[in-house]
Motif scaffolding. Structure first.
Motif, PDB file in Angstrom:
ATOM      1  N   ASP A 126       0.847  -1.193   0.000  1.00  0.00           N
ATOM      2  CA  ASP A 126       0.000   0.000   0.000  1.00  0.00           C
ATOM      3  C   ASP A 126       0.884   1.246   0.000  1.00  0.00           C
ATOM      4  OD1 ASP A 126      -1.562   2.269   1.201  1.00  0.00           O
ATOM      5  OD2 ASP A 126      -3.153   0.749   1.205  1.00  0.00           O
ATOM      6  N   ALA A 127       0.812   2.006  -1.084  1.00  0.00           N
ATOM      7  CA  ALA A 127       1.669   3.185  -1.244  1.00  0.00           C
ATOM      8  C   ALA A 127       1.410   4.238  -0.176  1.00  0.00           C
ATOM      9  CB  ALA A 127       1.463   3.780  -2.637  1.00  0.00           C
ATOM     10  N   GLU A 128       0.153   4.488   0.129  1.00  0.00           N
ATOM     11  CA  GLU A 128      -0.174   5.532   1.098  1.00  0.00           C
ATOM     12  C   GLU A 128       0.309   5.169   2.505  1.00  0.00           C
ATOM     13  OE1 GLU A 128      -3.922   8.383   2.362  1.00  0.00           O
ATOM     14  OE2 GLU A 128      -4.339   6.509   1.307  1.00  0.00           O
ATOM     15  N   ILE A 129       0.128   3.917   2.884  1.00  0.00           N
ATOM     16  CA  ILE A 129       0.623   3.476   4.195  1.00  0.00           C
ATOM     17  C   ILE A 129       2.147   3.584   4.244  1.00  0.00           C
ATOM     18  CG2 ILE A 129       0.883   1.483   5.734  1.00  0.00           C
ATOM     19  CD1 ILE A 129      -1.985   0.654   4.855  1.00  0.00           C
ATOM     20  N   ALA A 130       2.808   3.169   3.175  1.00  0.00           N
ATOM     21  CA  ALA A 130       4.271   3.254   3.136  1.00  0.00           C
ATOM     22  C   ALA A 130       4.735   4.703   3.241  1.00  0.00           C
ATOM     23  CB  ALA A 130       4.799   2.611   1.858  1.00  0.00           C
ATOM     24  N   TYR A 131       4.062   5.599   2.521  1.00  0.00           N
ATOM     25  CA  TYR A 131       4.417   7.018   2.558  1.00  0.00           C
ATOM     26  C   TYR A 131       4.249   7.581   3.973  1.00  0.00           C
ATOM     27  CZ  TYR A 131       3.501  12.050   2.028  1.00  0.00           C
ATOM     28  OH  TYR A 131       3.468  13.406   2.179  1.00  0.00           O
ATOM     29  N   GLN A 132       3.118   7.312   4.596  1.00  0.00           N
ATOM     30  CA  GLN A 132       2.874   7.816   5.941  1.00  0.00           C
ATOM     31  C   GLN A 132       3.851   7.212   6.954  1.00  0.00           C
ATOM     32  OE1 GLN A 132       1.047  10.334   6.707  1.00  0.00           O
ATOM     33  NE2 GLN A 132       0.017  10.581   4.735  1.00  0.00           N
ATOM     34  N   THR A 133       4.233   5.954   6.735  1.00  0.00           N
ATOM     35  CA  THR A 133       5.208   5.297   7.618  1.00  0.00           C
ATOM     36  C   THR A 133       6.575   5.957   7.470  1.00  0.00           C
ATOM     37  OG1 THR A 133       3.967   3.227   7.412  1.00  0.00           O
ATOM     38  CG2 THR A 133       6.201   3.076   8.293  1.00  0.00           C
ATOM     39  N   ALA A 134       6.947   6.277   6.237  1.00  0.00           N
ATOM     40  CA  ALA A 134       8.220   6.976   6.012  1.00  0.00           C
ATOM     41  C   ALA A 134       8.224   8.309   6.751  1.00  0.00           C
ATOM     42  CB  ALA A 134       8.430   7.189   4.512  1.00  0.00           C
ATOM     43  N   TRP A 135       7.112   9.034   6.615  1.00  0.00           N
ATOM     44  CA  TRP A 135       6.998  10.346   7.257  1.00  0.00           C
ATOM     45  C   TRP A 135       7.146  10.217   8.774  1.00  0.00           C
ATOM     46  CZ3 TRP A 135       2.599  14.207   5.627  1.00  0.00           C
ATOM     47  CH2 TRP A 135       2.849  15.456   6.167  1.00  0.00           C
ATOM     48  N   ALA A 136       6.519   9.209   9.363  1.00  0.00           N
ATOM     49  CA  ALA A 136       6.619   9.004  10.812  1.00  0.00           C
ATOM     50  C   ALA A 136       8.068   8.718  11.213  1.00  0.00           C
ATOM     51  CB  ALA A 136       5.702   7.867  11.250  1.00  0.00           C
ATOM     52  N   HIS A 137       8.756   7.910  10.416  1.00  0.00           N
ATOM     53  CA  HIS A 137      10.171   7.641  10.711  1.00  0.00           C
ATOM     54  C   HIS A 137      10.995   8.922  10.641  1.00  0.00           C
ATOM     55  CE1 HIS A 137       9.097   3.393  10.219  1.00  0.00           C
ATOM     56  NE2 HIS A 137      10.205   3.145  10.892  1.00  0.00           N
ATOM     57  N   ASP A 138      10.773   9.720   9.602  1.00  0.00           N
ATOM     58  CA  ASP A 138      11.497  10.989   9.474  1.00  0.00           C
ATOM     59  C   ASP A 138      11.224  11.893  10.672  1.00  0.00           C
ATOM     60  OD1 ASP A 138      13.146  10.906   7.283  1.00  0.00           O
ATOM     61  OD2 ASP A 138      11.732  11.878   5.921  1.00  0.00           O
ATOM     62  N   ALA A 139       9.977  11.944  11.105  1.00  0.00           N
ATOM     63  CA  ALA A 139       9.614  12.796  12.245  1.00  0.00           C
ATOM     64  C   ALA A 139      10.345  12.386  13.520  1.00  0.00           C
ATOM     65  CB  ALA A 139       8.098  12.761  12.466  1.00  0.00           C
ATOM     66  N   LEU A 140      10.733  11.118  13.580  1.00  0.00           N
ATOM     67  CA  LEU A 140      11.457  10.607  14.749  1.00  0.00           C
ATOM     68  C   LEU A 140      12.976  10.660  14.565  1.00  0.00           C
ATOM     69  CD1 LEU A 140       9.159   7.543  15.473  1.00  0.00           C
ATOM     70  CD2 LEU A 140       9.494   9.532  16.973  1.00  0.00           C
ATOM     71  N   GLY A 141      13.434  11.188  13.430  1.00  0.00           N
ATOM     72  CA  GLY A 141      14.866  11.234  13.170  1.00  0.00           C
ATOM     73  C   GLY A 141      15.435   9.899  12.739  1.00  0.00           C
ATOM     74  N   LEU A 142      14.574   9.003  12.266  1.00  0.00           N
ATOM     75  CA  LEU A 142      14.992   7.667  11.826  1.00  0.00           C
ATOM     76  C   LEU A 142      15.089   7.639  10.302  1.00  0.00           C
ATOM     77  CD1 LEU A 142      12.663   5.621  14.225  1.00  0.00           C
ATOM     78  CD2 LEU A 142      15.108   6.137  14.532  1.00  0.00           C
ATOM     79  N   GLU A 143      15.935   8.522   9.754  1.00  0.00           N
ATOM     80  CA  GLU A 143      16.004   8.699   8.315  1.00  0.00           C
ATOM     81  C   GLU A 143      16.352   7.415   7.571  1.00  0.00           C
ATOM     82  OE1 GLU A 143      17.418  10.851  10.477  1.00  0.00           O
ATOM     83  OE2 GLU A 143      16.458  12.775  10.040  1.00  0.00           O
TER      84      GLU A 143
END
Length: 170
Positions: free
Chosen positions: A40-57
């Motif tokens: 699921d592209a949207e779930i993957a995108y939102q998951t990436a964003w959450a990781h970035d927000a936590l500094g988990l680039e």
């Protein structure tokens, strides 16, 4: 078995949690959703964003990549633009400058009016030692978007000099 409507509700809740500032809880929820819908592209995108927000680039990268290549579902144009920006920016933060440049050039070609993409590309070009193109992009962006009255007064000159940074053309 979870239905699509449940997926939509759970995804919206996870995004709301992230927007309210709890990126760790959003990440947990999104990872669970991703297990159920791995393509699921949207779930993957939102998951990436959450990781970035936590500094988990570094952990965000595969989610951005999945979001941008998922065959079963495509991102909306707005989400695709933001995913390209997020991936390019994340590559840059990780020192993967060639990947960042490639990603951001693709994004700028697809979304030429998106100023933030141009700014992130300029930063990446700076990191790669391409100072003239980096400065040109930033000056063109400044001339085109600034509301500062002094910049507006000189926007034509700034645009001209962006094309000739040495300022020696007659």
């Amino acid at each position: 078995m979870t239905t699509i409507s449940e997926r939509n509700v759970r995804l919206a809740e996870a995004v709301r949690v992230r927007e309210q500032g709890d990126a760790a809880e959003a990440r947990r929820r999104l990872l669970a959703l991703g297990e159920r819908w791995p393509q699921d592209a949207e779930i993957a995108y939102q998951t990436a964003w959450a990781h970035d927000a936590l500094g988990l680039e570094a952990e965000a990268v595969p989610f951005y990549e999945r979001a941008l290549t998922a065959a079963s579902q495509r991102l909306t144009p707005g989400d695709r633009c933001e995913a390209l920006l997020g991936l390019g920016s994340t590559y840059r933060v990780l020192g993967r400058y060639e990947d960042a440049e490639r990603t951001l050039r693709t994004a700028v070609a697809e979304y030429p009016e998106h100023g933030a993409l141009q700014a992130f590309l300029a930063m990446t070009l700076f990191n790669r030692g391409q100072y003239e193109e980096s400065t040109r992009l930033l000056l063109e962006l400044l001339a085109a978007t600034s509301e500062d009255p002094t910049v507006r007064a000189f926007h034509r000159a700034i645009e001209m000099y962006a094309k000739d940074l040495d300022g020696t053309a007659g």
